[in-house]
Design an enzyme around this catalytic site. Structure first.
Site, short mmCIF file in Angstrom:
data_model
loop_
_atom_site.label_atom_id
_atom_site.label_comp_id
_atom_site.label_asym_id
_atom_site.label_seq_id
_atom_site.Cartn_x
_atom_site.Cartn_y
_atom_site.Cartn_z
CG ASP A 327 -0.17 0.03 2.53
OD1 ASP A 327 0.87 -0.64 2.63
OD2 ASP A 327 -0.59 0.74 3.46
CG ASP A 661 3.94 -16.20 -5.76
OD1 ASP A 661 3.89 -15.03 -5.33
OD2 ASP A 661 4.58 -16.52 -6.78
O1 9MR Z 1 2.63 -6.42 9.63
C1 9MR Z 1 1.36 -6.10 10.16
C2 9MR Z 1 0.83 -7.28 10.93
O2 9MR Z 1 1.66 -7.54 12.05
C3 9MR Z 1 -0.60 -7.02 11.38
O3 9MR Z 1 -1.11 -8.19 11.96
C4 9MR Z 1 -1.45 -6.62 10.18
C5 9MR Z 1 -2.89 -6.31 10.53
O4 9MR Z 1 -2.98 -5.22 11.36
O5 9MR Z 1 -0.90 -5.49 9.54
C6 9MR Z 1 0.41 -5.71 9.04
O6 9MR Z 1 0.88 -4.54 8.48
C7 9MR Z 1 0.29 -4.10 7.28
C8 9MR Z 1 -0.20 -2.68 7.53
O7 9MR Z 1 -1.26 -2.69 8.43
C9 9MR Z 1 -0.57 -1.95 6.25
N1 9MR Z 1 0.48 -2.03 5.29
C10 9MR Z 1 0.86 -3.40 4.96
C11 9MR Z 1 1.37 -4.09 6.20
C12 9MR Z 1 1.88 -5.49 5.89
O8 9MR Z 1 0.86 -6.38 5.55
#
Ligand code: 9MR
Length: 689
Positions: A327, A661
């Site tokens: 994102d 994937d």
């Molecule tokens: O890495 C993050 C993970 O630990 C959390 O469980 C998850 C849900 O909150 O979010 C992950 O981070 C994401 C972030 O919220 C938005 N950008 C992408 C990140 C990686 O998936």
């Protein structure tokens, strides 16, 4: 997430034998998720002109008048897996506030008229799919109405297909290796999937097919994380460099691999280049990344970003930094951790380009500081953009979200490290870090809300005692001011660290600059580091596949890489080869010696991840766009299965196999700065040993 038709036809990831099952046997397989709307709206969507919401357990949509085509107003669900030649039955109950005929559509399968009335009616249609693809769509098409009306939908079901929900996966050769390369001087082991109770013969062959070594496997038996029965083949004794080796066990042959003197030199560069590729606010130059990956500067509007309404009355210049992941959000907690890890990599294995990259992020982090010293938690789009969206074409307005204690302490920690290591930024970083520390102490419990996850991630965290401790450690290492010393309260444990749990970083910082800390703190930190590293070595040896941290949650590959970082620090402190070997075996896991027979790092290995969830490395959705460049780490197996693609294709998976994937699987196959910083750290370490 994204809506609309996908133009790609990804192959079904399944066992062909299953596809031969008779349709009658399979008629019951449900292909729609949340068809009762009991779990709210997700993963259903509606067209932008057709607002919809769940009312009394039904999905109700306001259909506009005046559109032309049936598909001009739709409700639908994407990522429906279909198999060519299989019959499917679509059922649903629907009503409309006026009598109206809509189209019920299962892409590539059926397209039928349904005459709705104010009284709910149940419809049933059948058809055969003409394609095998996991990205098909179910929809109601309501365009062409002469007057507006409201349609309500419930109990949607699509049944059929031979492959059971969750797949029926095979993973190719049972002989699993590091598909990139083994260090000639390191351990060289393979995991062989087999239920045989007696050892099997293996043969190591060179590129010409000549057997250069042979031996017998060790029977290991059931491996809980993967559900596989495994053997281990050990060819460590072979020490000649070369490329194109394979390992054969009976008729089964591994993916090819190299034996090399320094196999991680290039990965060290590529893992770092990930950050340049994902810079915001600057053109990505063809001279550095090649034509395929060059792009105009994204989000130049970040030079003046207002707060969300009601949050603050100013705008900030928050240009630059890196995009977090697939994102376009920029989040201080995650950015500070990734920048910290790159700065730590510099201190471990000095390379000026690592500092240049860290500087790019730290300058952004400082821009996120509010006039009162607190730090805004994040800046991101108002709504999620579709995939693909290139950064410079993002149409969404962006806002600063409220300040948080966690973000403020993250700036204090990363800023203090910056003040120690980044020439030219020292004074500015120190001021920012000290202001942040003061502000966080005045506002010790300002938390980012968990629900704030539309258009960007929440990165919510309601326990900031670990952030206080980490920041205090960094500030003490910088200043020697005793007020910080007593605020160091956290320890390294086997849980390691993550963006949310930063307490372990206190010990890593103490051991980075031991001469600045009281001796007792250093001795205890070292003891803990070795205890934790020993636990990882043990865990890695007990696993069928060599994962030192077999937790399999979101971003699990980063837990593996962070555990490898801790073992690397143990190697550094003791020079004991067991730690070095375990770091190298962790690479084996990441690069293909795993339950899905896949390298999680793009460009490294014959079967490497190539469709990571990313908004412009989106070749799977648009062939004009590139796949991820070499060196991008996929999140990896995640038992949470938070996205629809994972839910459709991985249901019931053994933890170590919860991976696909596919660009749609953001919960198993995204990339992220805090994951690649871990990879970059360990690759630089392996390169510089
Ligand atoms: O890495 C993050 C993970 O630990 C959390 O469980 C998850 C849900 O909150 O979010 C992950 O981070 C994401 C972030 O919220 C938005 N950008 C992408 C990140 C990686 O998936």
């Amino acid at each position: 997430m994204s809506v609309g038709l996908r133009s790609t036809a990804a192959a079904l990831p399944v066992v062909l034998a299953l596809a031969l099952a008779t349709p009658a046997l399979a008629a019951g397989h449900e292909r729609v998720l949340n068809g009762t709307f009991d779990a709210g709206k997700t993963p259903w969507w509606s067209s932008g002109n057709t607002p919809s919401k769940v009312v009394d357990g039904r999905l109700c949509a306001d259909v506009p008048a005046g559109t032309v085509n049936p598909w001009s107003s739709m409700i639908g669900q994407n990522d429906i897996p279909l198999e060519a030649g299989q019959p499917y039955t679509l059922r649903f109950t629907a009503s409309a506030t006026k009598a109206v005929t809509v189209r019920a559509v299962v892409q590539s399968t059926l397209n039928k008229a349904a005459a709705l009335t104010p009284a709910p009616q149940t419809f049933e249609f059948t058809g055969s799919s003409t394609v095998s693809d996991i990205h098909q769509q179910v929809s109601l098409q309501m365009g062409g109405a002469t007057e507006p009306y409201t349609l309500c939908l419930d109990d949607v079901s699509l049944t059929g297909g031979a492959i059971p929900p969750g797949g029926g996966w095979t993973y190719g050769s049972p002989v699993r290796v590091n598909q990139h390369a083994y260090d000639v001087d390191g351990p060289k082991r393979s995991t062989v999937v087999s239920t045989s109770a007696t050892p099997l013969s293996w043969q190591l062959k060179d590129a010409a097919g000549k057997v250069v070594r042979s031996g017998r496997t060790e029977v290991r038996g059931a491996d809980a994380s993967s559900g596989d029965s495994v053997h281990i083949a050990d060819f460590s004794a072979y020490r000649k460099a070369g490329s194109g080796f394979t390992l054969a066990v009976g008729q089964d042959v591994s993916q090819p691999f190299d034996l090399a003197k320094n196999p991680y030199a290039q990965l060290s560069k590529d893992a770092l280049a990930y950050f340049y590729h994902n810079r915001s606010g600057t053109p990505i130059e063809a001279a550095r990344v090649g034509e395929k990956y060059a792009r105009p500067a994204g989000h130049l509007g970040d030079a003046s970003v207002p707060c969300l309404p009601g949050v603050c009355d100013y705008s900030l210049d928050v240009r630059g930094g890196w995009y977090d992941a697939g994102d376009h959000g920029k989040y201080v907690v995650n950015g500070a951790l990734a920048a910290w890890q790159l700065m730590d990599s510099y201190e471990q294995s000095p390379r000026p380009d690592v500092l240049d990259e860290a500087r790019w992020e730290v300058e952004f982090l400082m821009r996120m500081q509010a006039p009162d010293g607190m730090v805004h938690h994040k800046i991101h789009d108002l709504a999620w953009t579709a995939l693909p969206t290139l950064p410079h074409l993002d149409p969404q307005p962006r806002y600063l979200h409220a300040v948080s204690t966690a973000a403020t302490l993250n700036l204090a920690a990363a800023g203090a490290r910056c003040a120690r290591v980044i020439p030219g930024l020292a004074a500015q970083c120190r001021t920012a870090a000290e202001r942040a520390w003061k502000a966080a102490n005045e506002n010790p419990a300002v938390y980012a809300p968990r629900e704030d996850n539309v258009g960007g991630g929440a990165y919510d965290d309601t326990n900031v005692s670990d952030e206080f401790s980490w920041a205090a450690t960094e500030l003490y290492a910088l200043t020697g001011d005793h007020r910080y010393l007593k605020r160091i309260t956290t320890k390294l444990t086997e849980d390691g660290f993550s963006w949310k749990d930063t307490g372990a970083l206190a010990d890593l910082t103490i051991l980075r600059t031991p001469w600045r800390f009281p001796l007792d703190k250093v001795i205890l930190a070292k003891l803990r580091l070795l205890t934790v590293a020993n636990g990882y070595v043990k865990s890695l040896r007990e696993q069928g596949y060599p994962d030192p941290a077999p937790g399999y949650l979101w971003g699990s590959t980063s837990s593996t890489a962070n555990a490898a970082m801790i073992m690397a620090r143990a190697h550094d402190l003791t020079r004991h080869p067991k730690y070095r070997d375990a770091v190298l075996e962790s690479f084996d896991y990441l690069l293909g010696r795993n339950a899905v027979n896949r390298s999680f790092v793009s460009g490294y290995g014959e079967q490497a991840a190539r469709n990571q969830h990313h908004r412009h490395w989106a070749n799977q959705l648009d062939p004009k766009l590139p796949n991820p460049p070499a060196g991008a780490l996929a999140g990896g197996p995640n038992t949470g299965l938070q996205d629809p693609v994972a839910q459709q294709n991985l249901r019931g998976c053994s933890p170590a196999k919860c991976y696909i994937d596919d660009i749609g699987s953001w919960s198993t196959n995204e990339v992220a700065i805090n994951w690649n910083s871990a990879l970059a750290w360990v690759a630089a370490y392996a390169d510089s040993r």
